[in-house]
Structure formats: structure tokens, C-alpha cells
Design an enzyme around this catalytic site. Structure first.
Site, mmCIF file in Angstrom:
data_model
loop_
_atom_site.group_PDB
_atom_site.id
_atom_site.type_symbol
_atom_site.label_atom_id
_atom_site.label_comp_id
_atom_site.label_asym_id
_atom_site.label_seq_id
_atom_site.Cartn_x
_atom_site.Cartn_y
_atom_site.Cartn_z
ATOM 1 N N GLU A 14 0.868 -1.183 0.000
ATOM 2 C CA GLU A 14 0.000 0.000 0.000
ATOM 3 C C GLU A 14 0.898 1.223 0.000
ATOM 4 O O GLU A 14 1.977 1.204 0.611
ATOM 5 C CB GLU A 14 -0.872 -0.008 1.262
ATOM 6 C CG GLU A 14 -1.699 1.275 1.415
ATOM 7 C CD GLU A 14 -2.749 1.207 2.516
ATOM 8 O OE1 GLU A 14 -2.580 0.415 3.458
ATOM 9 O OE2 GLU A 14 -3.736 1.950 2.410
ATOM 10 N N CYS A 208 -6.479 0.930 3.029
ATOM 11 C CA CYS A 208 -7.425 2.040 2.907
ATOM 12 C C CYS A 208 -7.231 2.841 1.624
ATOM 13 O O CYS A 208 -8.179 3.469 1.149
ATOM 14 C CB CYS A 208 -7.314 2.942 4.133
ATOM 15 S SG CYS A 208 -8.008 2.150 5.590
ATOM 16 N N ASN A 345 -12.442 -3.580 1.437
ATOM 17 C CA ASN A 345 -11.316 -3.615 2.384
ATOM 18 C C ASN A 345 -11.819 -3.299 3.778
ATOM 19 O O ASN A 345 -12.180 -2.159 4.046
ATOM 20 C CB ASN A 345 -10.259 -2.569 1.991
ATOM 21 C CG ASN A 345 -9.144 -2.480 3.013
ATOM 22 O OD1 ASN A 345 -8.424 -3.445 3.239
ATOM 23 N ND2 ASN A 345 -9.018 -1.329 3.658
ATOM 24 N N GLU A 346 -11.868 -4.286 4.610
ATOM 25 C CA GLU A 346 -12.309 -4.170 6.006
ATOM 26 C C GLU A 346 -13.452 -3.147 6.179
ATOM 27 O O GLU A 346 -13.428 -2.282 7.044
ATOM 28 C CB GLU A 346 -11.143 -3.860 6.950
ATOM 29 C CG GLU A 346 -10.381 -2.590 6.761
ATOM 30 C CD GLU A 346 -9.331 -2.349 7.862
ATOM 31 O OE1 GLU A 346 -9.312 -1.242 8.401
ATOM 32 O OE2 GLU A 346 -8.541 -3.254 8.173
HETATM 33 O O1 AHR Z 1 -2.211 -1.453 7.103
HETATM 34 C C1 AHR Z 1 -2.561 -0.148 7.414
HETATM 35 C C2 AHR Z 1 -4.058 0.061 7.353
HETATM 36 O O2 AHR Z 1 -4.688 -0.731 8.296
HETATM 37 C C3 AHR Z 1 -4.726 -0.319 6.067
HETATM 38 O O3 AHR Z 1 -4.655 0.683 5.119
HETATM 39 C C4 AHR Z 1 -6.130 -0.549 6.483
HETATM 40 O O4 AHR Z 1 -6.772 -1.504 5.667
HETATM 41 C C5 AHR Z 1 -6.026 -0.978 7.918
HETATM 42 O O5 AHR Z 1 -6.855 -0.263 8.720
#
Ligand code: AHR
Length: 617
Positions: A14, A208, A345-346
């Protein structure tokens, strides 16, 4: 014995902590496109990282009247004044190495000669070339710079001949020596250390970053491909700017170079549940911002088409499909052979999410039944997002579910049975983000060994847990929004954590067959037994049995290895040990080839031991 996943260890990439721009992406010029702005960070302007260097301390003139591209509207106007760029905390260059300089320029009043130079910290010019911009229309000009001395923190100067106006955009400086020598490629030392993990897949672009801060910040993959000047820069929800020079195409190439499966994760039509950007689309929903809004329903057909188009870009025929042709034009006629796609994503499992997730997944399975969809189950190992995310995925027969949990080391020690009773007939697990978090968020032997212990239990359950990726992966010193991370770095050094070595030991010692084993230790109490774990796998490619043992006790333990009738060469065992005091941060594994013909192996206090034994015939 049972078959287990051959894709257990992958990487989560990321653009957080300057992971891409200023990090893995090898571009050395910061704000090369003059598109930095206040949406990236409050006090950032279009001239961020640039200074007028004629001694006047003047502000760089920025214009938008004749843009290079509609997606890249801002450019600099030089009226005989020199400008300099200080890169990302300075520009590191090496004596004798080649650097590819380029810019797009236009000379509205006719030819402009300019000098491009790299100046080291002590004012020493270490490289300099002359180029000419002679077109009234935007045109790329290039030069090769070869420094005569090392400089860890050089600046790039552009000095036009006096009295002539020059427009410049997309000012770029790249080392020739990128990972695998690719143009517009990746920083070699960082990419090499990632390759050292032997990752079986790469998740991208987040985290995120994938679902963004509000709907308008969702990572639109189409804005990340094509010519660099036509890519859509995007503000990064971690508080900086994404050029997206490391976009989807470069990501697929990186996977190919690593021999890893791509695992792109796309927003489920909703942004991050912690979004703080008000959205125009929040009229009929609970909050005024954040995930509750979602992509408006009338835009969902296009959003879904974009998801399908990504699969076509990756896998479509270069002659007969539209996006396959675009990929071929970018230099890769062969398909990338993508097999997985993550949706969400979560996320908060809200009505807005469920509706959009269902629409997207149905469309993907209908058009591409062979693509394995990965669903989502919130940011914890329990709670409503976990429960409803799993229920939804199960009811829709989604093949894999992405779980995330950042937990205290004690949670990992006490939950080694977490996957033991997962239903093997339900969706399988992708443990997409996890790490052991200590108070203060440091990485050390304690976090690393706890992760090793937990991964042993995951490997035991790798018939249901198909993939895992520690998160986050990279963090640049001085630009770290999240701790702990697997690898820290600055402009010249790469600093893997102890946790990195655990990932590396698992990635390099994977197997496709899990062999049941029993670890017994006299009459140790259960609380102490929990601090030891073992796993045995067989790796077909190397014809090797691999025994891994974590000892989180403060004492050495003498292990008597009984392999029953498994035929192995005990006289040449390759033994690798990672050990240290719990608070140590600087340790790395040591390997030696020894005879363990008597079956005895000494396990150091606080250690992770990997024993590789060749199969005998
Ligand atoms: O890994 C860091 C963050 O943690 C990621 O962007 C997110 O998916 C999670 O909250």
C-alpha cells in the site's frame, strides 16, 4: 498428511508511509508534475519541493493555460530563472551510475537552451548536461546524467538561458539501475528485499488507499495507467500525494518479476469507513460523509464495468479485446494471467456496502467465473463486520474472505487454535492484514517470534487459510503514519525488522503438504507449552522436509526430533536460527549445515528454528 495452500505467504503493498512515491517507485524528483495541492496536505502548493534558485527567493510561477494533459493541468513557467528540486528529502546519486533525466517542455518564444545539473550537499556540481527545448508545443526532451561523485542528498537544478520563457512539466530523474532494469521502474534495493521474501502474491493498492477517503478518493485503476503525463494524480488518505507512476501496469509487472500472483483489491463501491471527506452523495443515508454514502446507484453500472475492465486489462486478448489492446500498447501483449480479485477492504457491513458488494461480485462471477473473489470481514477478528462479512460471503459462495487483525502478542499466543475449527466447506481465509502490536508499536524479537508462533498455527490450518500478508510493508523514516511496519528505509538504506526475517523464513520454507506432528515437553504447564510451536511441511520443488519450531520460553530447550519412518538425510541438515532477547531489534537469522544424526537439536531461548532435511530415496 494433508495438502495445504502453496500461496501462504504474500505481500501487502500500500502507498502508506511513503511506500510508493518517495519509496519503492524509483522516481527521484518530487512533485514532478506540479500537481501537489492542498487536498494532499493543507500547506502544500503546486510548487512544493521546488524553489526558484536565482537568489531572489521568488515563488515558482505556475500556470494552467496550455496544459500538457487535462489530467495534469499545472506546469511551471520559467522566465530565465533557474529552479531546483530537492527530491524526497534530497536526491541520492551514485558516482558513475546513469540517471535518466526527462522533462516535457515548450518554448513559446522560440528555442531555449538549458542546463540540467545535480548539485551535492557541499555545492559541488556532480553532473551536468545541456539540452534544448525548441518546440512551441509540448515535447519530451531527455538527457543522461552520470555523477562524478556520490551524493546522498543532491538537488536537481534546471537553468534556462537568460531572457527566454520556458514551460516545463513532468520533470523526471530515474536511476537506470531499477529493479530488473525497467524504465519507470522500482527502487532496486527495496524491490530486492521484497523479492527475498519469495512472496506468492502481491496485494495492491491497499488497505485504505484502495477504498479512499470518501467516494471521490476511491482508487480508480484507469487513472493509474497509460502515459505518465495522462495519469490522474490522487491525494493519498495517509496525507500526501500519489503520482500513480507506480500504477496498475507497473504493479502487474512487479508481480511478474517476482513470480507472484496479483491480488488487486478494489473498493466495493464504498469508501473507507473512517472517511472524513463530506460527499455530495450522502443525501439519503446515515452520515454526511464516509462509507455510508457509497457510489451513487446511477453510477454503479459504470463502476462495475470498470471492475470488469480491470480483469480484461490483465487477462484480455491483445488483439481482440479493448483493454487487452491498451495493455499491449503499454508494452505487454501477453496477458498477466490474474486469478484473484478482492472486493472491499475491512468495510463496515452496512446496507450501502451489501448492496454494492453483491452487485459487483455477481457481475464478476457471471463474466469471469474462474476469477477467485476475495470478500471482506471488517478490521477485527470478531464483531459485527466480521460476523456479517462472513455471513454475506458464505451466502454468496465467495471463495475467500479477507480478515484483518492487529493484536497484542498475547492474543496470538492464546489463539493458536483460531482456525482449527473453521468450516473447510465455507469460504477460505485470506489473512490480509495482521501484525503483533506492542505498546509503543515497536518491532522486536518479541513481536517477530509471536508472529512466527502464530504462523505455525496458520500453516497447520493452511487447508483453510490460503493466503496471509503482514501489514503494512514499507515505511520511510520521517514519513511514517503507521507502526509497526515490516521494512523501514531512508533514501540510501533498507532496514528490515526482525519480523521481516520471520516472513522470509516462512516464505522461503513453504510446502504444499502438511505433515501432522506432536510437540511434547515433559510436564511443562499448559501456559508454558503455549509458548512453543512446531510445524512440518514437505516442499515438492526442493524435495525437502522442513521442520519449523518456535521457542518463546526464556530457556534453551533440547529437542529430540523423531521423524518416524520419514526418509531424510539427517547428516546434512540445514539449520537456520533467529533468536535474541525479546526487546532486541537488530537480529537476523544464521544458517549452518550440520549433522543431527542423533536427532538432537538445541533450541535457543526466544528462538525460531527452521530445519531443512533432504528427502532420501
Ligand atoms: O495497514 C494499514 C491500514 O490498516 C490499512 O490501510 C487498512 O486496511 C487498515 O486499517
Amino acid at each position: 498428511a494433508k495438502g495445504i495452500s502453496d500461496k501462504l505467504i504474500g505481500i501487502f503493498f500500500e502507498d502508506i508511509n511513503y511506500g510508493a512515491d518517495g519509496g519503492l517507485y524509483a522516481e527521484l524528483v518530487q512533485n514532478r508534475d506540479f500537481e501537489y495541492n492542498q487536498a494532499d496536505r493543507k500547506n502544500w502548493t503546486h510548487s512544493y519541493a521546488w524553489t526558484v534558485s536565482d537568489g531572489s527567493d521568488g515563488v515558482l510561477e505556475i500556470d494552467t493555460v496550455m496544459p500538457l494533459h487535462a489530467n495534469n493541468r499545472h506546469y511551471a513557467v520559467l522566465r530565465g530563472n533557474a529552479v531546483k528540486n530537492n527530491g524526497y528529502d534530497g536526491i541520492p546519486v551514485k558516482k558513475g551510475a546513469k540517471y535518466r533525466f526527462s522533462l516535457y517542455g515548450r518554448a513559446p518564444e522560440g528555442n531555449v537552451q538549458l542546463e540540467v545539473s545535480l548539485v551535492g550537499g557541499n555545492g559541488l556540481v556532480v553532473a551536468s548536461e545541456k539540452i534544448k527545448v525548441s518546440s512551441k508545443n509540448w515535447k519530451k526532451v531527455t538527457a543522461t546524467l552520470m555523477p562524478s561523485a556520490d551524493a546522498d542528498s543532491a538537488e536537481l537544478f534546471i537553468t534556462p538561458a537568460a531572457g527566454r520563457t520556458l514551460h516545463v512539466d513532468m520533470v523526471s530523474l530515474f536511476p537506470h539501475a531499477t529493479f530488473k532494469g525497467r524504465e519507470n521502474g522500482l527502487r532496486a534495493d527495496l524491490a530486492e528485499i521484497l523479492a527475498g521474501l519469495k512472496p506468492k502474491f502481491v496485494r495492491f493498492p491497499g488497505g485504505c488507499v484502495a477504498h479512499g477517503n470518501g467516494v471521490d478518493n476511491i482508487y480508480d485503476w484507469k487513472g493509474s495507467i497509460g502515459e505518465l503525463y495522462e495519469r490522474k494524480p490522487l491525494s493519498n488518505l495517509w496525507g500526501y500525494h500519489q503520482t500513480r507512476g507506480l500504477g496498475y501496469h507497473e504493479y502487474f509487472l512487479f508481480c511478474e518479476d517476482l513470480g507472484a500472483e496479483p491480488l488487486p483489491v478494489l473498493a466495493a463501491g464504498v469508501p473507507c469507513q473512517n472517511s472524513s471527506v463530506p460527499s455530495a452523495h450522502s443525501h439519503n443515508l446515515v452520515t454526511t460523509n464516509g462509507q455510508q454514502c457509497g457510489v451513487p446507484m446511477e453510477q454503479m453500472p459504470q463502476y462495475i464495468q470498470d471492475v470488469l475492465d480491470l480483469i480484461e486489462y490483465a487477462n484480455g486478448d491483445a488483439r481482440t479485446s479493448r483493454w487487452g489492446r491498451v495493455r499491449a500498447k503499454a508494452g505487454h501483449p501477453e496477458p498477466f494471467n490474474m486469478k484473484y480479485i478482492g472486493i472491499g477492504n475491512e468495510d463496515l457491513i452496512s446496507p450501502a456496502f451489501v448492496e454494492r458488494f453483491t452487485m459487483i461480485c455477481n457481475a464478476v462471477s457471471e463474466k469471469y467465473p474462474d476469477i477467485k473473489i476475495v470478500g471482506t470481514s471488517g478490521p477485527f477478528y470478531e464483531g459485527s463486520d466480521y460476523t456479517y462479512g462472513w455471513q454475506l460471503a458464505d451466502s454468496m459462495h465467495i471463495p475467500l474472505v479477507d480478515e484483518h487483525y492487529y493484536v497484542a502478542p498475547g492474543w496470538m499466543v492464546n489463539n493458536q487454535d483460531f482456525y482449527d475449527n473453521y468450516d473447510r466447506d465455507k469460504p477460505h481465509v485470506y489473512l490480509g492484514e495482521y501484525a503483533a502490536h506492542l505498546p509503543g508499536r515497536q518491532s522486536n524479537v518479541e513481536t517477530a517470534l509471536t508472529e512466527a508462533l502464530y504462523l505455525l498455527s496458520v500453516e497447520r490450518n493452511a487447508d483453510v487459510v490460503e493466503m496471509t500478508s503482514y501489514a503494512p510493508l514499507l515505511a520511510k523514516e520521517g514519513h511514517t503514519q503507521w507502526r509497526p511496519d515490516l521494512i523501514y528505509f531512508n533514501n540510501t538504506k533498507v532496514k528490515p525488522t526482525v519480523d521481516y526475517y520471520v516472513q522470509k523464513l516462512f516464505g522461503n520454507n513453504s510446502g504444499e503438504v502438511y505433515i501432522a506432528s506432536k510437540l511434547s515437553a515433559g510436564n511443562l504447564p499448559a501456559t508454558a507449552m503455549k509458548r512453543q510451536g512446531a510445524s512440518v511441511v514437505f516442499n515438492k520443488e526442493t524435495d525437502t522436509y522442513i521442520v519449523k519450531i518456535a521457542n518463546l520460553l526464556p530457556v534453551a530447550t533440547s529437542l529430540a526430533l523423531d521423524l518416524g519412518n520419514i526418509p531424510v538425510n539427517l547428516s546434512e541438515a540445514e539449520v537456520t536460527v533467529l533468536s535474541g532477547n525479546p526487546s532486541d531489534t537488530g537480529v537476523s537469522p544464521q544458517t549452518k549445515v550440520v549433522s543431527i544424526a542423533d536427532g538432537n537439536v538445541e533450541l535457543l531461548p526466544y528462538s525460531f528454528t527452521v530445519i531443512r532435511l533432504k528427502k532420501l530415496y
